[in-house]
Motif scaffolding. Structure first.
Motif, PDB file in Angstrom:
ATOM      1  N   GLU A   8       0.854  -1.184   0.000  1.00 16.12           N
ATOM      2  CA  GLU A   8       0.000   0.000   0.000  1.00 16.12           C
ATOM      3  C   GLU A   8       0.898   1.245   0.000  1.00 16.12           C
ATOM      4  O   GLU A   8       1.578   1.529   0.981  1.00 16.12           O
ATOM      5  N   LYS A  10       1.389   5.329  -0.058  1.00 18.09           N
ATOM      6  CA  LYS A  10       0.615   6.436   0.484  1.00 18.09           C
ATOM      7  C   LYS A  10       0.876   7.741  -0.256  1.00 18.09           C
ATOM      8  O   LYS A  10       1.969   7.974  -0.778  1.00 18.09           O
ATOM      9  N   GLN A  14      -1.906  11.397   3.094  1.00 17.87           N
ATOM     10  CA  GLN A  14      -2.059  10.249   3.984  1.00 17.87           C
ATOM     11  C   GLN A  14      -0.875  10.143   4.944  1.00 17.87           C
ATOM     12  O   GLN A  14      -1.043   9.829   6.126  1.00 17.87           O
ATOM     13  N   ASN A  61      -4.137   0.476  18.281  1.00 17.54           N
ATOM     14  CA  ASN A  61      -4.204  -0.599  17.286  1.00 17.54           C
ATOM     15  C   ASN A  61      -3.734  -1.935  17.859  1.00 17.54           C
ATOM     16  O   ASN A  61      -3.818  -2.958  17.189  1.00 17.54           O
ATOM     17  N   GLY A 106      -8.107   6.500  10.934  1.00 19.29           N
ATOM     18  CA  GLY A 106      -7.904   5.295  10.143  1.00 19.29           C
ATOM     19  C   GLY A 106      -6.470   5.002   9.750  1.00 19.29           C
ATOM     20  O   GLY A 106      -6.208   3.973   9.115  1.00 19.29           O
ATOM     21  N   TRP A 107      -5.522   5.858  10.157  1.00 20.16           N
ATOM     22  CA  TRP A 107      -4.122   5.655   9.790  1.00 20.16           C
ATOM     23  C   TRP A 107      -3.296   5.336  11.035  1.00 20.16           C
ATOM     24  O   TRP A 107      -3.462   5.938  12.086  1.00 20.16           O
ATOM     25  N   HIS A 108      -2.369   4.399  10.873  1.00 20.51           N
ATOM     26  CA  HIS A 108      -1.684   3.783  12.010  1.00 20.51           C
ATOM     27  C   HIS A 108      -0.271   4.299  12.225  1.00 20.51           C
ATOM     28  O   HIS A 108       0.409   4.733  11.286  1.00 20.51           O
ATOM     29  N   THR A 180      -3.009   1.789   6.544  1.00 20.17           N
ATOM     30  CA  THR A 180      -4.397   1.611   6.969  1.00 20.17           C
ATOM     31  C   THR A 180      -4.545   0.405   7.889  1.00 20.17           C
ATOM     32  O   THR A 180      -5.608   0.198   8.458  1.00 20.17           O
ATOM     33  N   GLN A 181      -3.483  -0.362   8.024  1.00 23.08           N
ATOM     34  CA  GLN A 181      -3.398  -1.430   9.009  1.00 23.08           C
ATOM     35  C   GLN A 181      -2.051  -1.328   9.701  1.00 23.08           C
ATOM     36  O   GLN A 181      -1.102  -0.743   9.160  1.00 23.08           O
TER      37      GLN A 181
END
Length: 275
Positions: A8, A10, A14, A61, A106-108, A180-181
């Motif tokens: 992913e 960014k 982001q 998280n 939503g961002w880690h 996102t994870q």
């Protein structure tokens, strides 16, 4: 033929949200580390960490991740990683790794530090310092890396170059992509390997986290199904930062100054995404 997991990548926007998550996490870790004193329980450290996240409107998280019951990992002495906070009270001379993460919109973010409680043993100070320095050498390598494998090579080369008793780099637990994870592709090895990994390009965000031990590399998972300990009882250390790669360079998302104070000595000037 097996396909590699998709990475992913960014955007600048982001990454800037991930920086917000990283700054919240930095404050929460600061507070937890400050609270780590003789006689304090590891459960209290978890409460302190969670309190900061609530104040900042962020979430953990770690909590609930595959059933994990806390917002931080507290790994003491021979516990390498994934230690569960609880009633254990810190003792004079304990070496403690605190690993945590925060989510903002939503961002880690993901980061870890080692702290020595009370009176330090010289060999533990060395262990933590070498682990931290190894992490920074890996981050510095990312600035010019052609592939993700260059990070592990830099970490391995640094650890191997340190004079004195040899320290071992755990191979069973590695860094990872983040976004996102909390855990994403690619894996980030902490040692030199023939596996070079994917190419480094703008948009890549990684959690770089070497774990070093004073003895052998063999570990086992305890009955709680989380806590990883060395089989020889030797002590361990973990350091970790989340880092972004963009067109202008790299930025340590979980450091207030983007890593400038440590990377400058290694010939790297971090650049804020979009800056």
């Amino acid at each position: 033929m097996f396909r590699q997991p998709k990475i992913e990548y960014k955007t600048i926007e982001q990454m800037l949200v991930m920086r917000e998550a990283g700054l919240v996490l930095t404050r929460a870790l600061d507070e937890a580390v400050s609270a780590a004193e003789v006689g304090v329980s590891t459960a209290h450290l978890n409460d302190v960490f969670e309190g900061v996240l609530r104040e900042e409107g962020a979430t953990s998280n770690f909590l609930g991740y595959h059933g994990f019951p806390a917002s931080i990992c507290t790994s003491v002495n021979d516990e390498v990683v994934h230690g569960i906070p609880g009633p254990y009270t810190l003792q004079d001379g304990d070496i403690l790794s605190i690993d945590g993460g925060a989510v903002v919109r939503g961002w880690h973010s993901d980061s870890a530090r080692t702290v020595i409680v009370g009176t330090p043993r010289p060999e533990d100070v060395r262990l933590s310092q070498v682990t931290e320095d190894a992490m920074w050498h890996g981050i510095a390598a990312l600035a010019t890396a052609r592939s993700v494998g260059d990070i592990g090579a830099a970490i391995d080369d640094y650890v191997s170059s340190v004079p004195g008793p040899a320290l071992g780099i755990l191979e069973d637990y590695v860094g990872h992509g983040i976004g996102t994870q909390m855990h994403q592709a690619p894996d980030v090895l902490n040692y030199r390997s023939t596996v070079r990994g994917p190419k480094v390009r703008a948009g890549l965000c990684l959690a770089i986290e070497p774990m070093l031990v004073q003895g052998g590399l063999e570990t086992i998972v305890q009955d709680d199904e989380w806590t990883v300990v060395t089989t020889d009882g030797k002590r361990a250390s973990q350091w970790e930062h989340s880092v972004a790669v963009h067109e202008g360079g790299i930025w340590v998302l979980s450091a207030v100054d983007g890593g400038a104070s440590r990377l400058g000595a290694l010939g790297v000037t971090p650049v804020l995404p979009g800056g």
